[in-house]
Motif scaffolding. Sequence first.
Motif, PDB file in Angstrom:
ATOM      1  N   UNK A 166      43.130   2.407  33.460  1.00 35.62           N
ATOM      2  CA  UNK A 166      43.384   3.368  32.389  1.00 35.62           C
ATOM      3  C   UNK A 166      42.621   3.011  31.116  1.00 35.62           C
ATOM      4  N   UNK A 167      42.500   1.731  30.819  1.00 37.61           N
ATOM      5  CA  UNK A 167      41.709   1.306  29.660  1.00 37.61           C
ATOM      6  C   UNK A 167      40.250   1.708  29.838  1.00 37.61           C
ATOM      7  N   UNK A 168      39.767   1.552  31.055  1.00 32.96           N
ATOM      8  CA  UNK A 168      38.383   1.927  31.348  1.00 32.96           C
ATOM      9  C   UNK A 168      38.183   3.433  31.213  1.00 32.96           C
ATOM     10  N   UNK A 169      39.141   4.217  31.730  1.00 34.02           N
ATOM     11  CA  UNK A 169      39.052   5.676  31.623  1.00 34.02           C
ATOM     12  C   UNK A 169      39.117   6.121  30.163  1.00 34.02           C
ATOM     13  N   UNK A 170      39.964   5.461  29.382  1.00 34.53           N
ATOM     14  CA  UNK A 170      40.084   5.810  27.964  1.00 34.53           C
ATOM     15  C   UNK A 170      38.764   5.571  27.237  1.00 34.53           C
ATOM     16  N   UNK A 171      38.130   4.443  27.507  1.00 31.67           N
ATOM     17  CA  UNK A 171      36.848   4.133  26.876  1.00 31.67           C
ATOM     18  C   UNK A 171      35.793   5.155  27.259  1.00 31.67           C
ATOM     19  N   UNK A 172      35.809   5.550  28.533  1.00 28.18           N
ATOM     20  CA  UNK A 172      34.848   6.550  29.004  1.00 28.18           C
ATOM     21  C   UNK A 172      35.076   7.884  28.299  1.00 28.18           C
ATOM     22  N   UNK A 173      36.343   8.289  28.181  1.00 25.55           N
ATOM     23  CA  UNK A 173      36.675   9.535  27.495  1.00 25.55           C
ATOM     24  C   UNK A 173      36.266   9.477  26.024  1.00 25.55           C
ATOM     25  N   UNK A 174      36.570   8.363  25.383  1.00 25.18           N
ATOM     26  CA  UNK A 174      36.239   8.211  23.966  1.00 25.18           C
ATOM     27  C   UNK A 174      34.732   8.296  23.751  1.00 25.18           C
ATOM     28  N   UNK A 175      33.978   7.640  24.620  1.00 27.41           N
ATOM     29  CA  UNK A 175      32.519   7.660  24.490  1.00 27.41           C
ATOM     30  C   UNK A 175      31.934   9.045  24.753  1.00 27.41           C
ATOM     31  N   UNK A 176      32.654   9.848  25.528  1.00 29.51           N
ATOM     32  CA  UNK A 176      32.153  11.186  25.855  1.00 29.51           C
ATOM     33  C   UNK A 176      32.413  12.196  24.743  1.00 29.51           C
ATOM     34  N   UNK A 177      33.286  11.855  23.805  1.00 26.14           N
ATOM     35  CA  UNK A 177      33.615  12.772  22.719  1.00 26.14           C
ATOM     36  C   UNK A 177      32.532  12.718  21.642  1.00 26.14           C
ATOM     37  N   UNK A 178      32.049  13.876  21.184  1.00 22.26           N
ATOM     38  CA  UNK A 178      30.902  13.895  20.264  1.00 22.26           C
ATOM     39  C   UNK A 178      31.238  13.712  18.786  1.00 22.26           C
ATOM     40  N   UNK A 179      32.487  14.014  18.378  1.00 23.62           N
ATOM     41  CA  UNK A 179      32.816  14.022  16.946  1.00 23.62           C
ATOM     42  C   UNK A 179      33.189  12.618  16.471  1.00 23.62           C
ATOM     43  N   UNK A 180      32.217  11.946  15.837  1.00 21.02           N
ATOM     44  CA  UNK A 180      32.442  10.571  15.387  1.00 21.02           C
ATOM     45  C   UNK A 180      33.482  10.493  14.278  1.00 21.02           C
ATOM     46  N   UNK A 181      33.600  11.545  13.480  1.00 18.58           N
ATOM     47  CA  UNK A 181      34.565  11.559  12.395  1.00 18.58           C
ATOM     48  C   UNK A 181      36.001  11.516  12.932  1.00 18.58           C
TER      49      UNK A 181
END
Length: 230
Positions: A52-67
Amino acid sequence: MKLIILFFSLLIISCGSKEKTSRKDDYTGTSEKTISQNKTLINSKLSFEKTQDSLRKTLLNSKPNENLKSSILQELYIRGLVNQVDDKIKFNLPFNLHGLDCGTPDCYSTDILFEITAKNPIIFPEIINFKLLEHGCDIEQEITESGVFKLVEQSSKYVNYYSENQNSNLIILNEKRALYYFTDVKSNIIKINLLDKIFDEYSELNLNALTPYQSTIMTTNEYENFIEGE
């Protein structure tokens, strides 16, 4: 006669020794089996958390809005409850857990919808106009109400709003990745530093304890639910 007595004595000692050895082997086997089962459960739990930690990191990295990713809205952004459209950050917060005693969602939902101006870094305004929508199997006709949130507390880890006309608090906790909506409360009752006490009172079966609404989207630990296309 002495030989016979000696023979039976040795036989009794031998049987006793075998019984003790058998009991010891049974005990050892049971202990090893229990330890093995515990190790399997621990490894399974660790494997789940690691996945789940790995999936969360993948999801976070896929999101474009850095703000949004760098704000206290990060977890809401990952789970699709917050998004930026043009110059507005839009919130759609469904609360379908109306108690703390069960993880199964109720068949109706209390949704809170509002928007704030997108700034970098994100600034939470003193006042927010919101809409409250109640819908689902227990609601014959959808109920829509309007309200105003006033800022009570904020920091880099949380934000707490209160609505006088709804007698409610909306709380976003980044550190605990939590979202709460308290209803039927007076102003200045719900504060961030009192949350642990509130939940402790609930766990002690205090019937007068305050219980917030929650969202299954925020309480689930399964990040595969938020992968697009799943």
